[in-house]
Scaffold this motif. Structure first.
Motif, short mmCIF file in Angstrom:
data_model
loop_
_atom_site.label_atom_id
_atom_site.label_comp_id
_atom_site.label_asym_id
_atom_site.label_seq_id
_atom_site.Cartn_x
_atom_site.Cartn_y
_atom_site.Cartn_z
N SER A 361 61.70 16.96 45.36
CA SER A 361 62.07 17.70 44.16
C SER A 361 60.82 18.35 43.59
O SER A 361 59.84 17.67 43.30
CB SER A 361 62.71 16.77 43.12
OG SER A 361 63.07 17.49 41.96
N ILE A 362 60.85 19.67 43.48
CA ILE A 362 59.76 20.44 42.90
C ILE A 362 60.22 20.97 41.55
O ILE A 362 61.23 21.67 41.47
CB ILE A 362 59.33 21.58 43.82
CG1 ILE A 362 58.76 21.02 45.13
CG2 ILE A 362 58.31 22.48 43.15
CD1 ILE A 362 58.41 22.09 46.14
N ILE A 363 59.49 20.62 40.49
CA ILE A 363 59.90 20.98 39.14
C ILE A 363 58.81 21.84 38.49
O ILE A 363 57.67 21.41 38.35
CB ILE A 363 60.15 19.73 38.27
CG1 ILE A 363 61.17 18.81 38.95
CG2 ILE A 363 60.65 20.14 36.89
CD1 ILE A 363 61.33 17.48 38.26
N LEU A 364 59.17 23.04 38.12
CA LEU A 364 58.29 23.96 37.41
C LEU A 364 58.71 23.99 35.95
O LEU A 364 59.89 24.22 35.64
CB LEU A 364 58.38 25.36 38.01
CG LEU A 364 57.68 26.48 37.23
CD1 LEU A 364 56.16 26.31 37.26
CD2 LEU A 364 58.08 27.84 37.77
N THR A 365 57.75 23.77 35.05
CA THR A 365 58.04 23.78 33.62
C THR A 365 57.09 24.76 32.93
O THR A 365 55.87 24.68 33.12
CB THR A 365 57.87 22.38 33.00
OG1 THR A 365 58.68 21.44 33.72
CG2 THR A 365 58.29 22.38 31.54
N ILE A 366 57.66 25.67 32.15
CA ILE A 366 56.87 26.69 31.46
C ILE A 366 57.31 26.76 30.00
O ILE A 366 58.49 26.90 29.72
CB ILE A 366 57.06 28.07 32.11
CG1 ILE A 366 56.72 28.02 33.60
CG2 ILE A 366 56.21 29.12 31.41
CD1 ILE A 366 57.04 29.31 34.34
N PRO A 367 56.36 26.66 29.06
CA PRO A 367 56.73 26.85 27.65
C PRO A 367 57.12 28.29 27.39
O PRO A 367 56.47 29.22 27.89
CB PRO A 367 55.46 26.44 26.89
CG PRO A 367 54.35 26.64 27.87
CD PRO A 367 54.93 26.37 29.22
N LEU A 368 58.15 28.49 26.60
CA LEU A 368 58.63 29.85 26.31
C LEU A 368 57.94 30.46 25.11
O LEU A 368 58.31 31.56 24.69
CB LEU A 368 60.14 29.84 26.10
CG LEU A 368 60.96 29.57 27.36
CD1 LEU A 368 62.44 29.47 27.03
CD2 LEU A 368 60.73 30.64 28.39
N THR A 369 56.96 29.76 24.53
CA THR A 369 56.21 30.31 23.40
C THR A 369 54.87 30.81 23.90
O THR A 369 54.26 30.22 24.80
CB THR A 369 55.98 29.24 22.34
OG1 THR A 369 55.34 28.11 22.92
CG2 THR A 369 57.32 28.81 21.72
#
Length: 373
Positions: A361-369
């Motif tokens: 499982s590859i999880i990319l997380t990016i803040p939208l601010t």
């Protein structure tokens, strides 16, 4: 009032004032002042002592010059070493602080050390003062060196991150430019040649010429297909329509090419995202699916895209053979490292969860601010 006393001339030293250890000695007893000076002299420690006996004089001395070390008694008329410490600790680069005092109790000494004071020495052990001072200075210098190294490392990492971001941006711009050139120049020229060959085939009599025209048309179809695949890999035109259509096309294309069932679950409240963010998410999904087709031996893949709580998250999960820790640390394994660096260009991060035989499982997380447009 404060008094400067040098103790190195009697020892035959000729160090300049900059080479001496500048010590602020806070002590109201002339006898103890003399004992401290003699102890430092016997320890052959070239120093320049500034002696004060009041809190006001201490503050004035600290404002007048920089000291390499503070040496203070604990109990003084109208104040204590803790009051001095409050003055010293406010300095931007405060020097080490050594407490030289009579018995104040073990618990009090421990509490003082917890505040950040460098060392504590009893007056009846004043012969050890040169050793304590040298050790405090060495520890202080080691901490300063470590702090400088950490600052330099942070600055280096910042420059590397900026360079990485610049390289990724330049690569994407170059890809887009090449894709347009292939579409406008090569694609247009091949299409024109295709029309001409089709006309030749239609208007040629039965025989070798028509067969050659038909063969050339087949080769041309292959070239057109190859140019379209190259354009899609460089910069898919569907990405200009938005992130969601681009991911949907990517999943459909993956399923068509590999035959591996792929499901896309979208839980996004907004439809449009910053261009830089779109590229990062798309390239992450592309690389993850490429890894699945090459190595995972998976029977199915699931992509989950959501923008819950001001974070855009892409998770690509497969049921394949998984990754071992050794696989992730291979020297030439740049795929996941490149994705992680790409994520950092938009203040995001990448998590990889995998066990041999249990998929990945590859999880990319990016803040939208504060995402750059």
């Amino acid at each position: 009032m404060f008094q400067n006393v040098s103790n190195d001339s009697a020892l035959g030293y000729e160090q300049s004032q900059e080479q001496r250890v500048k010590i602020l000695h806070i002590e109201d007893s002339p006898a103890d002042q003399t004992l401290a000076r003699l102890s430092l002299k016997r320890g052959q420690l070239p120093c320049l002592l500034t002696t004060v006996d009041s809190l006001q004089a201490t503050e004035a001395a600290l404002q007048a010059q920089n000291f390499d070390l503070i040496l203070a008694d604990y109990h003084l008329p109208g104040f204590t070493a803790l009051d001095v410490w409050e003055l010293v600790r406010r300095l931007p680069e405060h020097p080490p602080f050594v407490l030289l005092s009579g018995a104040i109790g073990e618990s009090a000494a421990v509490d003082i050390m917890r505040l950040g004071i460098s060392d504590y020495l009893l007056k009846d052990q004043i012969a050890s003062l040169p050793h304590v001072v040298k050790r405090a200075l060495e520890v202080h210098e080691a901490r300063r060196a470590r702090r400088r190294a950490m600052q330099e490392l942070a600055a280096s990492e910042k420059r590397l991150a900026e360079l990485t971001e610049h390289l990724h941006t330049s690569i994407e711009q170059e890809r887009a430019g090449i894709s347009r050139e292939i579409h406008d120049d090569i694609g247009g020229s091949l299409t024109a040649v295709k029309f001409d060959l089709a006309w030749i085939r239609r208007n040629s009599p039965e025989g070798g010429l028509r067969e050659h025209a038909q063969s050339a048309l087949q080769m041309l179809e292959h070239a057109l297909g190859a140019s379209q695949r190259i354009m899609q890999n460089l910069r898919p035109p569907v990405l200009d329509q938005g992130l969601l259509p681009a991911i949907q096309w990517l999943v459909q294309d993956f399923e068509r090419r590999t035959g591996i069932p792929a499901r896309l679950d979208v839980r996004c409240q907004q439809a449009e995202f910053a261009p830089a963010l779109q590229v990062v998410v798309y390239r992450t999904a592309q690389e993850a699916l490429t890894n699945v087709s090459k190595y995972a031996q998976a029977s199915q893949v699931t992509l989950d895209l959501s923008d819950h709580e001001d974070f855009l998250t892409l998770e690509v999960t497969d049921d394949g053979v998984g990754l071992s820790p050794a696989d992730r640390e291979k020297p030439q394994s740049f795929g996941l490292r490149g994705l992680n660096e790409r994520a950092r260009t938009v203040q995001g991060w990448l998590d990889v969860s995998s066990q041999p035989g249990r998929g990945s499982s590859i999880i990319l997380t990016i803040p939208l601010t504060d995402i750059k447009t």
